[in-house]
Design a protein around this motif. Structure first.
Motif, PDB file in Angstrom:
ATOM      1  N   GLU A  47      -1.533 -25.526 -25.521  1.00  0.00           N
ATOM      2  CA  GLU A  47      -0.596 -26.324 -26.322  1.00  0.00           C
ATOM      3  C   GLU A  47      -1.095 -27.729 -26.608  1.00  0.00           C
ATOM      4  OE1 GLU A  47       3.492 -26.242 -25.267  1.00  0.00           O
ATOM      5  OE2 GLU A  47       3.622 -24.075 -25.552  1.00  0.00           O
ATOM      6  N   VAL A  51      -4.327 -25.525 -29.604  1.00  0.00           N
ATOM      7  CA  VAL A  51      -3.436 -25.349 -30.763  1.00  0.00           C
ATOM      8  C   VAL A  51      -3.555 -26.515 -31.756  1.00  0.00           C
ATOM      9  CG1 VAL A  51      -0.999 -25.306 -31.448  1.00  0.00           C
ATOM     10  CG2 VAL A  51      -1.824 -23.722 -29.710  1.00  0.00           C
ATOM     11  N   HIS A  55      -4.997 -25.737 -35.448  1.00  0.00           N
ATOM     12  CA  HIS A  55      -4.005 -25.919 -36.509  1.00  0.00           C
ATOM     13  C   HIS A  55      -4.504 -26.834 -37.625  1.00  0.00           C
ATOM     14  CE1 HIS A  55      -0.109 -25.689 -38.320  1.00  0.00           C
ATOM     15  NE2 HIS A  55       0.193 -26.950 -38.119  1.00  0.00           N
ATOM     16  N   ASP A  59      -4.420 -21.537 -40.405  1.00  0.00           N
ATOM     17  CA  ASP A  59      -3.022 -21.141 -40.201  1.00  0.00           C
ATOM     18  C   ASP A  59      -2.971 -20.300 -38.937  1.00  0.00           C
ATOM     19  OD1 ASP A  59      -2.439 -20.621 -43.728  1.00  0.00           O
ATOM     20  OD2 ASP A  59      -2.013 -22.351 -42.453  1.00  0.00           O
ATOM     21  N   LEU A  60      -2.049 -20.606 -38.065  1.00  0.00           N
ATOM     22  CA  LEU A  60      -1.997 -19.840 -36.824  1.00  0.00           C
ATOM     23  C   LEU A  60      -0.583 -19.368 -36.526  1.00  0.00           C
ATOM     24  CD1 LEU A  60      -0.756 -21.635 -34.163  1.00  0.00           C
ATOM     25  CD2 LEU A  60      -2.842 -22.896 -34.591  1.00  0.00           C
ATOM     26  N   LEU A  61      -0.526 -18.290 -35.772  1.00  0.00           N
ATOM     27  CA  LEU A  61       0.740 -17.783 -35.239  1.00  0.00           C
ATOM     28  C   LEU A  61       0.679 -17.948 -33.722  1.00  0.00           C
ATOM     29  CD1 LEU A  61       1.229 -14.497 -37.290  1.00  0.00           C
ATOM     30  CD2 LEU A  61       2.639 -16.538 -37.405  1.00  0.00           C
ATOM     31  N   TYR A  62       1.622 -18.693 -33.191  1.00  0.00           N
ATOM     32  CA  TYR A  62       1.622 -18.979 -31.751  1.00  0.00           C
ATOM     33  C   TYR A  62       2.853 -18.352 -31.127  1.00  0.00           C
ATOM     34  CZ  TYR A  62       1.900 -21.652 -27.386  1.00  0.00           C
ATOM     35  OH  TYR A  62       2.002 -22.023 -26.061  1.00  0.00           O
ATOM     36  N   ALA A  64       4.680 -18.205 -27.741  1.00  0.00           N
ATOM     37  CA  ALA A  64       4.654 -19.004 -26.516  1.00  0.00           C
ATOM     38  C   ALA A  64       5.179 -18.237 -25.311  1.00  0.00           C
ATOM     39  CB  ALA A  64       5.484 -20.275 -26.723  1.00  0.00           C
ATOM     40  N   ASP A  66       7.515 -19.232 -23.387  1.00  0.00           N
ATOM     41  CA  ASP A  66       8.990 -19.269 -23.407  1.00  0.00           C
ATOM     42  C   ASP A  66       9.481 -18.598 -24.681  1.00  0.00           C
ATOM     43  OD1 ASP A  66       9.398 -22.793 -24.336  1.00  0.00           O
ATOM     44  OD2 ASP A  66       7.858 -21.340 -24.852  1.00  0.00           O
ATOM     45  N   GLN A  70      11.698 -19.346 -28.124  1.00  0.00           N
ATOM     46  CA  GLN A  70      11.056 -19.279 -29.434  1.00  0.00           C
ATOM     47  C   GLN A  70      11.703 -18.233 -30.333  1.00  0.00           C
ATOM     48  OE1 GLN A  70       6.880 -18.285 -29.455  1.00  0.00           O
ATOM     49  NE2 GLN A  70       6.601 -19.012 -31.543  1.00  0.00           N
ATOM     50  N   ILE A  97       5.512 -11.562 -37.181  1.00  0.00           N
ATOM     51  CA  ILE A  97       4.075 -11.617 -37.446  1.00  0.00           C
ATOM     52  C   ILE A  97       3.790 -11.059 -38.836  1.00  0.00           C
ATOM     53  CG2 ILE A  97       1.841 -10.618 -36.800  1.00  0.00           C
ATOM     54  CD1 ILE A  97       2.711 -10.912 -33.877  1.00  0.00           C
ATOM     55  N   ARG A 102      -0.379 -14.907 -44.738  1.00  0.00           N
ATOM     56  CA  ARG A 102      -1.759 -15.357 -44.589  1.00  0.00           C
ATOM     57  C   ARG A 102      -1.895 -16.141 -43.292  1.00  0.00           C
ATOM     58  NH1 ARG A 102      -1.176 -20.407 -48.679  1.00  0.00           N
ATOM     59  NH2 ARG A 102      -1.329 -21.967 -47.050  1.00  0.00           N
TER      60      ARG A 102
END
Lengths: 170, 198
Positions: A47, A51, A55, A59-62, A64, A66, A70, A97, A102
Motif C-alpha cells: 500500500e 501501489v 499506479h 491502471d491497476l485493480l487492488y 485489499a 480488508d 472494500q 474485475i 482496461r
C-alpha cells in the motif's frame, strides 16, 4: 514491464523501512508472490510503496486484505455503472474485475482464499501484464497461466527494517 | 452530574453558533482565527496529529470550494458586489470551526454518559446505536477514498472524479446503513439475554 531500483523504501504510515539490495525487473506476464511471516510488512509495502509506484504508470485493480470494507465500494461502483451487483462475495469480486475493461496490473492481498483453484477462471489472470499476490495458502497452480513467476520474500531483521529478496520460480 | 455535562456541551455548541455563526462575531476573522486555533489544539490533545489532520482533511475540499467560488464571484463582481472574497474567507474559517466544535463536543459524550442519561429506553437505544455507528463509519471514509482513488472503472466516463466521489458517498451510506442494522441487532440481542447477577 515494471522496475523497482535497489534502494531503501520508507513506509511512513507503518513506520517500516524496506531494504531492496538488488533491483527488481519484471517482464510482461509476471506473477509475484509476496511471502513472509505474519506482520512481516507485506501489506504495508504493497500500500505504501508498490501501489503508488505502479499506479503512476499503469491502471491497476487492488483487492485489499480488508475486502469486507472494500466490497462496499465495489457495490457502489457496479451500481453506478448500471451493472448487476451479486450478493456472494467471490461473484462480486469477479463482476468488479470484469467491469474494469482496461487494466494492466492486478494486486491481490489474501484474496485467493475465496477462490482457491478457481482463481484463474474467475479473474482470467492472463489478461493482466502483472499480478502481485499476498497469500498464506501457498497455491501456485492457479497462477501458472502467467509466463513468469517470482517470490518476493520479506525478512524482518530489525523492529523497523525489512529486507526484500526476489527469487525466480518459473 | 452526567446531565450537567451533556447539557453543558449542548449549550456550548448552541452558544458557539449563536455568537460565531449567526451572531455578532461572525465576520470577525481574528476572533474566528482564535477559535480555530483553540479547536485545533483541543483536537491535537484529544486525537494527536494524525487524528487532527484527518478531521481537517475531511473539510478541506469544502473550504477550497468556498475560496474558489469566492475568487470567481469577486473577479466577475457578481451582483455588483466586490466583497465575495472577504465573505468566502470568513466562511472558510467558520465552516471548519462549526465542524470541529460539533465534533469535539459530541465526541466528549461517552457511552457511559448515554447510559446514565434520564431518557426513555427507546431514546437511549437510538443514541447508543448512533454513536456506535458514527464511531465505526467515520474512519471508513479514508479507506473508501483510497480504494476509489485507485479504481479505473470510471476512466471512460465523463467527469471520472465526480463518479468516484459519488461511489465514496454511496459506499459510506451503505456502510452506515449496514452498521446501524448490525449494531441494532447486537444491542437488542444483548438486552434480551441480560441476566441479573445472582
Amino acid at each position: 514491464m515494471f522496475e523497482l531500483p535497489a534502494a531503501k523504501y520508507p513506509a511512513p504510515r507503518s513506520g517500516l523501512n524496506y531494504e531492496l539490495p538488488v533491483a527488481i525487473q519484471l517482464p510482461h506476464s509476471s506473477c509475484v508472490f509476496l511471502q513472509g511471516d505474519n506482520g512481516a510488512g507485506k501489506t504495508s509495502f504493497l500500500e505504501e510503496v508498490l501501489v503508488p509506484k505502479i499506479h503512476k504508470a499503469y491502471d491497476l485493480l487492488y483487492l485489499a486484505q480488508d475486502i469486507e470494507i472494500q466490497q462496499t465500494t465495489m457495490i457502489a461502483t457496479l451500481a453506478l455503472l448500471n451493472q448487476p451487483v451479486p450478493d456472494f462475495l467471490p461473484d462480486l469480486i469477479t463482476a468488479w474485475i470484469k467491469a474494469a475493461t482496461r487494466c494492466q496490473v492486478l494486486i491481490l492481498d489474501e484474496i485467493d482464499k475465496y477462490f482457491k483453484k478457481d482463481l484463474d477462471q474467475a479473474m482470467t489472470l492472463s489478461r493482466f501484464s502483472l499480478v502481485l499476490t499476498v497469500s498464506h495458502i501457498n497455491l501456485q497452480a492457479p497462477y501458472r497461466s502467467m509466463q513468469h513467476g517470482y517470490a518476493l520474500r520479506f525478512q524482518r531483521n530489525h523492529v523497523r527494517t525489512v529486507t526484500l529478496s526476489l527469487e525466480h520460480l518459473w | 452530574m452526567v446531565m450537567g455535562k451533556v447539557l453543558g456541551l449542548l449549550i456550548l455548541i448552541l452558544a458557539y453558533f449563536a455568537w460565531f455563526v449567526f451572531g455578532p462575531w461572525y465576520d470577525h476573522l481574528s476572533l474566528q482565527g482564535i477559535v480555530f486555533t483553540t479547536l485545533v489544539v483541543s483536537s491535537l490533545i484529544r486525537h494527536g496529529w494524525s487524528g487532527t489532520l484527518r478531521s481537517l482533511w475531511i473539510i478541506f475540499p469544502f473550504v477550497l470550494t468556498l475560496i474558489f467560488f469566492g475568487i470567481i464571484f469577486d473577479w466577475f463582481q457578481l451582483m455588483g458586489r466586490s466583497d465575495w472574497l472577504n465573505d468566502s474567507l470568513v466562511k472558510a474559517v467558520v465552516f471548519p470551526n462549526s465542524f470541529l466544535v460539533t465534533k469535539l463536543c459530541l465526541e466528549s459524550i461517552s457511552f457511559r454518559d448515554l447510559i446514565a442519561l434520564p431518557v426513555s429506553q427507546k431514546t437511549r437505544r437510538s443514541m447508543i446505536i448512533l454513536k456506535a455507528v458514527m464511531g465505526k463509519c467515520t474512519p471508513l471514509l479514508f479507506r473508501f477514498r483510497f480504494f476509489m482513488s485507485l479504481s479505473p472503472h470510471f476512466h471512460n466516463q465523463r467527469w471520472p472524479q465526480f463518479w468516484r466521489l459519488c461511489a465514496v458517498v454511496m459506499a459510506l451510506y451503505i456502510s452506515i446503513y449496514r452498521q446501524a442494522e448490525q449494531t441494532r441487532d447486537l444491542y437488542d440481542h444483548r438486552q434480551t439475554f441480560l441476566r441479573e447477577k445472582p
